[in-house]
Design a protein around this motif. Structure first.
Motif, PDB file in Angstrom:
ATOM      1  N   CYS A 173       0.860  -1.180   0.000  1.00  0.00           N
ATOM      2  CA  CYS A 173       0.000   0.000   0.000  1.00  0.00           C
ATOM      3  C   CYS A 173       0.902   1.239   0.000  1.00  0.00           C
ATOM      4  CB  CYS A 173      -0.849  -0.072   1.269  1.00  0.00           C
ATOM      5  SG  CYS A 173      -1.972   1.274   1.432  1.00  0.00           S
ATOM      6  N   ASN A 175       2.033   5.217   0.587  1.00  0.00           N
ATOM      7  CA  ASN A 175       1.639   6.212   1.586  1.00  0.00           C
ATOM      8  C   ASN A 175       0.474   6.984   0.992  1.00  0.00           C
ATOM      9  OD1 ASN A 175       3.588   5.560   3.452  1.00  0.00           O
ATOM     10  ND2 ASN A 175       5.115   6.859   2.415  1.00  0.00           N
ATOM     11  N   THR A 176      -0.669   6.965   1.673  1.00  0.00           N
ATOM     12  CA  THR A 176      -1.851   7.594   1.065  1.00  0.00           C
ATOM     13  C   THR A 176      -1.774   9.122   1.168  1.00  0.00           C
ATOM     14  OG1 THR A 176      -2.988   7.068   3.115  1.00  0.00           O
ATOM     15  CG2 THR A 176      -3.473   5.669   1.236  1.00  0.00           C
ATOM     16  N   SER A 177      -2.260   9.788   0.095  1.00  0.00           N
ATOM     17  CA  SER A 177      -2.193  11.254   0.020  1.00  0.00           C
ATOM     18  C   SER A 177      -3.510  11.888   0.454  1.00  0.00           C
ATOM     19  CB  SER A 177      -1.918  11.665  -1.433  1.00  0.00           C
ATOM     20  OG  SER A 177      -3.043  11.302  -2.227  1.00  0.00           O
ATOM     21  N   LYS A 180      -8.146  10.626  -3.593  1.00  0.00           N
ATOM     22  CA  LYS A 180      -8.631   9.278  -3.920  1.00  0.00           C
ATOM     23  C   LYS A 180      -8.056   8.745  -5.236  1.00  0.00           C
ATOM     24  CE  LYS A 180     -13.010   6.989  -3.721  1.00  0.00           C
ATOM     25  NZ  LYS A 180     -14.420   7.097  -4.001  1.00  0.00           N
ATOM     26  N   ASP A 183      -4.230   8.011  -5.030  1.00  0.00           N
ATOM     27  CA  ASP A 183      -3.945   6.806  -4.244  1.00  0.00           C
ATOM     28  C   ASP A 183      -4.334   5.551  -5.027  1.00  0.00           C
ATOM     29  OD1 ASP A 183      -3.021   8.417  -2.251  1.00  0.00           O
ATOM     30  OD2 ASP A 183      -4.896   8.427  -1.117  1.00  0.00           O
ATOM     31  N   HIS A 184      -5.450   5.666  -5.762  1.00  0.00           N
ATOM     32  CA  HIS A 184      -5.901   4.539  -6.586  1.00  0.00           C
ATOM     33  C   HIS A 184      -4.853   4.221  -7.658  1.00  0.00           C
ATOM     34  CE1 HIS A 184      -8.363   2.023  -9.140  1.00  0.00           C
ATOM     35  NE2 HIS A 184      -8.225   2.879 -10.129  1.00  0.00           N
ATOM     36  N   ARG A 186      -1.698   4.905  -7.668  1.00  0.00           N
ATOM     37  CA  ARG A 186      -0.452   4.388  -7.074  1.00  0.00           C
ATOM     38  C   ARG A 186      -0.572   2.925  -6.685  1.00  0.00           C
ATOM     39  NH1 ARG A 186       1.009   9.261  -2.989  1.00  0.00           N
ATOM     40  NH2 ARG A 186       2.006  10.676  -4.453  1.00  0.00           N
ATOM     41  N   ILE A 187      -1.712   2.558  -6.100  1.00  0.00           N
ATOM     42  CA  ILE A 187      -1.845   1.156  -5.657  1.00  0.00           C
ATOM     43  C   ILE A 187      -2.014   0.242  -6.866  1.00  0.00           C
ATOM     44  CG2 ILE A 187      -4.351   0.892  -5.217  1.00  0.00           C
ATOM     45  CD1 ILE A 187      -3.431  -0.380  -2.478  1.00  0.00           C
ATOM     46  N   GLU A 246     -10.707   0.042   0.055  1.00  0.00           N
ATOM     47  CA  GLU A 246      -9.867  -1.119  -0.288  1.00  0.00           C
ATOM     48  C   GLU A 246     -10.700  -2.351  -0.599  1.00  0.00           C
ATOM     49  OE1 GLU A 246      -7.257  -2.363   2.936  1.00  0.00           O
ATOM     50  OE2 GLU A 246      -8.831  -3.605   3.790  1.00  0.00           O
TER      51      GLU A 246
END
Ligand SMILES: C[S@@+](CC[C@H](N)C(=O)[O-])C[C@H]1O[C@@H](n2cnc3c(N)ncnc32)[C@H](O)[C@@H]1O
Length: 263
Positions: A173, A175-177, A180, A183-184, A186-187, A246
């Protein structure tokens, strides 16, 4: 749940304390008291509440056997590895870390796909990987590094000594910013990276499980996995927080490319 958790208690290390002590705000502590999975993980000595997510998925899909070779990506602080460890029969003499010098001496053996009847090894293997450090798990091997870097993947390939992998897990995972879409994206990048690794290393019939945040790119990942696996399904474990987007993608029945060509 309780049986696995009790067993895991034996192997819990400082990771649990680190997890529990990292929160200083009283608001966080109140939220945590309300979080039954965090409480249960604390009470049962598990290193993370995430352990319950894997327990739920494995209990229903039975994809880890005693002699499986499992690679756990994004393993720290070790909740998933402890759960996987419970299903595996591991050799207690395996070193937790292998020095870079020792790794340099190991030749990079390409994965040999088994054809026909597979001769199973007598024990399973667990390789945990994370950019962060992690407390040891007896019988497992740890590679610390950024999984998206080629060098880290080469190190994993070396410690496999040419073994095919039965299960690739990715709870990686970023590091969440808080944004939305970002982060989507990046993951999904991490999930693609893990799936390419899985395709290179899984045995015929192998399993791939990875975390994603729901969003526009999800279909692209699922379509890609459907080209290589017999079945792909989404899973939202009960332990996932209600406010989190998630979910997990479980791909089973891997068909290696060379097998596909034969058909
Ligand atoms: C949700 S936590 C994993 C929790 C773990 N599965 C457990 O049960 O304890 C996500 C992990 O992914 C790791 N991670 C994120 N990006 C990574 C990368 N590029 N390479 C390796 N690990 C990464 C983080 O360091 C973090 O430990």
């Amino acid at each position: 749940m309780t049986t696995v958790a009790k067993w895991c208690k034996y192997f819990s290390g400082k990771g649990t304390k680190r997890l529990l002590c990292s929160a200083s705000s009283s608001r966080w502590k109140i939220q945590r008291r309300k979080d039954i999975y965090a409480q249960a993980a604390h009470n049962e000595g598990l290193r993370s509440r995430a352990a319950y997510k894997l327990m739920e998925i494995v209990e229903q899909s039975h994809f880890i056997q005693q002699t499986s070779v499992v690679v756990d990506l994004g393993a720290s602080p070790g909740g998933w590895s402890m759960v996987a460890r419970q299903y595996l029969e591991l050799c207690s003499k395996i070193p937790w870390k292998i020095s870079l010098d020792e790794l340099a001496d190991i030749p990079a053996v390409p994965v040999k796909r088994s054809t026909g009847r597979v001769v199973r090894r007598s024990r399973g293997r667990l390789i945990a990987v994370d950019i962060l450090d992690m407390d040891p798990i007896p019988g497992a091997t740890f590679i610390q590094g950024d999984f998206t870097e080629r060098e880290t993947q080469q190190r994993i390939t070396k410690v496999l000594y040419g073994d095919e992998v039965d299960v690739v897990l990715s709870d990686m995972c970023p590091n969440t910013s808080g944004v939305k879409e970002l982060d989507h994206e990046r993951i999904i990048e991490l999930a693609f990276s893990a799936s390419h690794f899985a395709i290179q290393h899984l045995c015929n019939g192998g399993t791939f499980l990875c975390k994603i945040f729901q969003g526009a790119q999800e279909k692209r990942l699922i379509s890609f996995l459907e080209e290589h696996f017999v079945q792909v399904k989404r899973w939202r474990p009960k332990a996932s927080k209600s406010e989190s987007s998630e979910c997990y993608v479980l791909a089973t029945g891997f068909v290696p490319v060379d097998f596909q060509k034969q058909q």
